[in-house]
Motif scaffolding. Sequence first.
Motif, PDB file in Angstrom:
ATOM      1  N   ARG A  24       0.846  -1.189   0.000  1.00 23.92           N
ATOM      2  CA  ARG A  24       0.000   0.000   0.000  1.00 23.92           C
ATOM      3  C   ARG A  24       0.882   1.240   0.000  1.00 23.92           C
ATOM      4  O   ARG A  24       2.095   1.146  -0.031  1.00 23.92           O
ATOM      5  CB  ARG A  24      -0.886  -0.010   1.250  1.00 23.92           C
ATOM      6  CG  ARG A  24      -1.656  -1.287   1.422  1.00 23.92           C
ATOM      7  CD  ARG A  24      -2.226  -1.518   2.798  1.00 23.92           C
ATOM      8  NE  ARG A  24      -2.185  -0.415   3.717  1.00 23.92           N
ATOM      9  CZ  ARG A  24      -3.085  -0.204   4.664  1.00 23.92           C
ATOM     10  NH1 ARG A  24      -4.084  -1.018   4.816  1.00 23.92           N
ATOM     11  NH2 ARG A  24      -2.980   0.815   5.479  1.00 23.92           N
ATOM     12  N   GLU A  25       0.241   2.402   0.034  1.00 26.90           N
ATOM     13  CA  GLU A  25       1.022   3.653   0.099  1.00 26.90           C
ATOM     14  C   GLU A  25       1.751   3.782   1.418  1.00 26.90           C
ATOM     15  O   GLU A  25       2.829   4.368   1.498  1.00 26.90           O
ATOM     16  CB  GLU A  25       0.105   4.856  -0.117  1.00 26.90           C
ATOM     17  CG  GLU A  25      -0.341   5.015  -1.554  1.00 26.90           C
ATOM     18  CD  GLU A  25      -1.127   6.294  -1.768  1.00 26.90           C
ATOM     19  OE1 GLU A  25      -0.902   7.278  -1.033  1.00 26.90           O
ATOM     20  OE2 GLU A  25      -1.964   6.306  -2.673  1.00 26.90           O
ATOM     21  N   ASP A  26       1.152   3.246   2.475  1.00 26.36           N
ATOM     22  CA  ASP A  26       1.810   3.260   3.775  1.00 26.36           C
ATOM     23  C   ASP A  26       2.322   1.856   4.072  1.00 26.36           C
ATOM     24  O   ASP A  26       2.126   0.930   3.302  1.00 26.36           O
ATOM     25  CB  ASP A  26       0.858   3.744   4.869  1.00 26.36           C
ATOM     26  CG  ASP A  26      -0.403   2.887   4.987  1.00 26.36           C
ATOM     27  OD1 ASP A  26      -0.622   2.006   4.127  1.00 26.36           O
ATOM     28  OD2 ASP A  26      -1.165   3.090   5.936  1.00 26.36           O
ATOM     29  N   VAL A  27       3.004   1.710   5.185  1.00 27.38           N
ATOM     30  CA  VAL A  27       3.525   0.417   5.610  1.00 27.38           C
ATOM     31  C   VAL A  27       2.725  -0.022   6.823  1.00 27.38           C
ATOM     32  O   VAL A  27       2.482   0.771   7.737  1.00 27.38           O
ATOM     33  CB  VAL A  27       5.024   0.522   5.963  1.00 27.38           C
ATOM     34  CG1 VAL A  27       5.523  -0.746   6.623  1.00 27.38           C
ATOM     35  CG2 VAL A  27       5.844   0.842   4.727  1.00 27.38           C
ATOM     36  N   VAL A  28       2.332  -1.285   6.834  1.00 24.86           N
ATOM     37  CA  VAL A  28       1.614  -1.848   7.969  1.00 24.86           C
ATOM     38  C   VAL A  28       2.466  -2.955   8.569  1.00 24.86           C
ATOM     39  O   VAL A  28       2.787  -3.935   7.890  1.00 24.86           O
ATOM     40  CB  VAL A  28       0.234  -2.404   7.550  1.00 24.86           C
ATOM     41  CG1 VAL A  28      -0.465  -3.049   8.743  1.00 24.86           C
ATOM     42  CG2 VAL A  28      -0.632  -1.310   6.956  1.00 24.86           C
ATOM     43  N   ASN A  87      10.261   8.022   4.376  1.00 30.64           N
ATOM     44  CA  ASN A  87       9.280   8.979   3.846  1.00 30.64           C
ATOM     45  C   ASN A  87       7.895   8.368   3.719  1.00 30.64           C
ATOM     46  O   ASN A  87       7.074   8.852   2.949  1.00 30.64           O
ATOM     47  CB  ASN A  87       9.757   9.499   2.484  1.00 30.64           C
ATOM     48  CG  ASN A  87      11.074  10.248   2.612  1.00 30.64           C
ATOM     49  OD1 ASN A  87      11.283  10.993   3.560  1.00 30.64           O
ATOM     50  ND2 ASN A  87      11.975  10.024   1.679  1.00 30.64           N
ATOM     51  N   THR A  88       7.650   7.313   4.481  1.00 33.08           N
ATOM     52  CA  THR A  88       6.392   6.585   4.390  1.00 33.08           C
ATOM     53  C   THR A  88       5.743   6.501   5.761  1.00 33.08           C
ATOM     54  O   THR A  88       6.422   6.264   6.757  1.00 33.08           O
ATOM     55  CB  THR A  88       6.658   5.152   3.857  1.00 33.08           C
ATOM     56  OG1 THR A  88       7.396   5.235   2.647  1.00 33.08           O
ATOM     57  CG2 THR A  88       5.378   4.401   3.614  1.00 33.08           C
ATOM     58  N   SER A  89       4.430   6.667   5.807  1.00 34.85           N
ATOM     59  CA  SER A  89       3.686   6.475   7.042  1.00 34.85           C
ATOM     60  C   SER A  89       3.717   4.988   7.412  1.00 34.85           C
ATOM     61  O   SER A  89       3.620   4.119   6.546  1.00 34.85           O
ATOM     62  CB  SER A  89       2.238   6.932   6.838  1.00 34.85           C
ATOM     63  OG  SER A  89       1.464   6.623   7.971  1.00 34.85           O
ATOM     64  N   ILE A  90       3.871   4.714   8.700  1.00 31.82           N
ATOM     65  CA  ILE A  90       3.912   3.337   9.196  1.00 31.82           C
ATOM     66  C   ILE A  90       2.840   3.191  10.270  1.00 31.82           C
ATOM     67  O   ILE A  90       2.697   4.061  11.130  1.00 31.82           O
ATOM     68  CB  ILE A  90       5.291   2.994   9.799  1.00 31.82           C
ATOM     69  CG1 ILE A  90       6.401   3.218   8.772  1.00 31.82           C
ATOM     70  CG2 ILE A  90       5.311   1.559  10.320  1.00 31.82           C
ATOM     71  CD1 ILE A  90       7.808   3.092   9.340  1.00 31.82           C
ATOM     72  N   GLN A  91       2.093   2.091  10.210  1.00 30.18           N
ATOM     73  CA  GLN A  91       1.096   1.841  11.245  1.00 30.18           C
ATOM     74  C   GLN A  91       1.214   0.418  11.765  1.00 30.18           C
ATOM     75  O   GLN A  91       1.752  -0.466  11.100  1.00 30.18           O
ATOM     76  CB  GLN A  91      -0.311   2.133  10.746  1.00 30.18           C
ATOM     77  CG  GLN A  91      -0.815   1.256   9.644  1.00 30.18           C
ATOM     78  CD  GLN A  91      -2.258   1.560   9.309  1.00 30.18           C
ATOM     79  OE1 GLN A  91      -3.147   1.353  10.133  1.00 30.18           O
ATOM     80  NE2 GLN A  91      -2.481   2.068   8.111  1.00 30.18           N
TER      81      GLN A  91
END
Length: 151
Positions: free
Chosen positions: A75-79, A108-112
Amino acid sequence: MIQQIKTIQTLPKATIEQLHALQQLSYTSEQQLLTIDPFPPLLETINALATSADALIIRLESGQIVGFLQYDSTREDVVINKLVVHPDYFRQGIGSDLLETLIEDKRNTSIQVETAAKNTPAIKLYQKYGFHKAAQFYAAEGLQLLRLVRP
């Protein structure tokens, strides 16, 4: 030593078996901490792990896997799906090393990540690296979870 692997599916069977055994040890400790039975992560089969398209960051000590971080980056972010450390290596910086590697690689990526609301050690680790609470909810099993995000 840290190793990055693009997809679990590419790993040899023996490595996947090592990962699964480590996961069982670590999640048994987490189950005891959270006092939840059955604990859903303990139900994952070797086959389910072996067919995962998730990426991995593995920490090795003397040729043995002592921790791993499994994540979905499609995805655009990292899970983050799993952060697993052998119980003999708890509180020795293994989780931090794995998390730091991911953060540096995906800077540079959102991580959740989602974790049990009662899993204080995990929550403290994520907060140390700039994660903050984004949501609180219940899983189907009645387990209270937190979604933590690092923008």
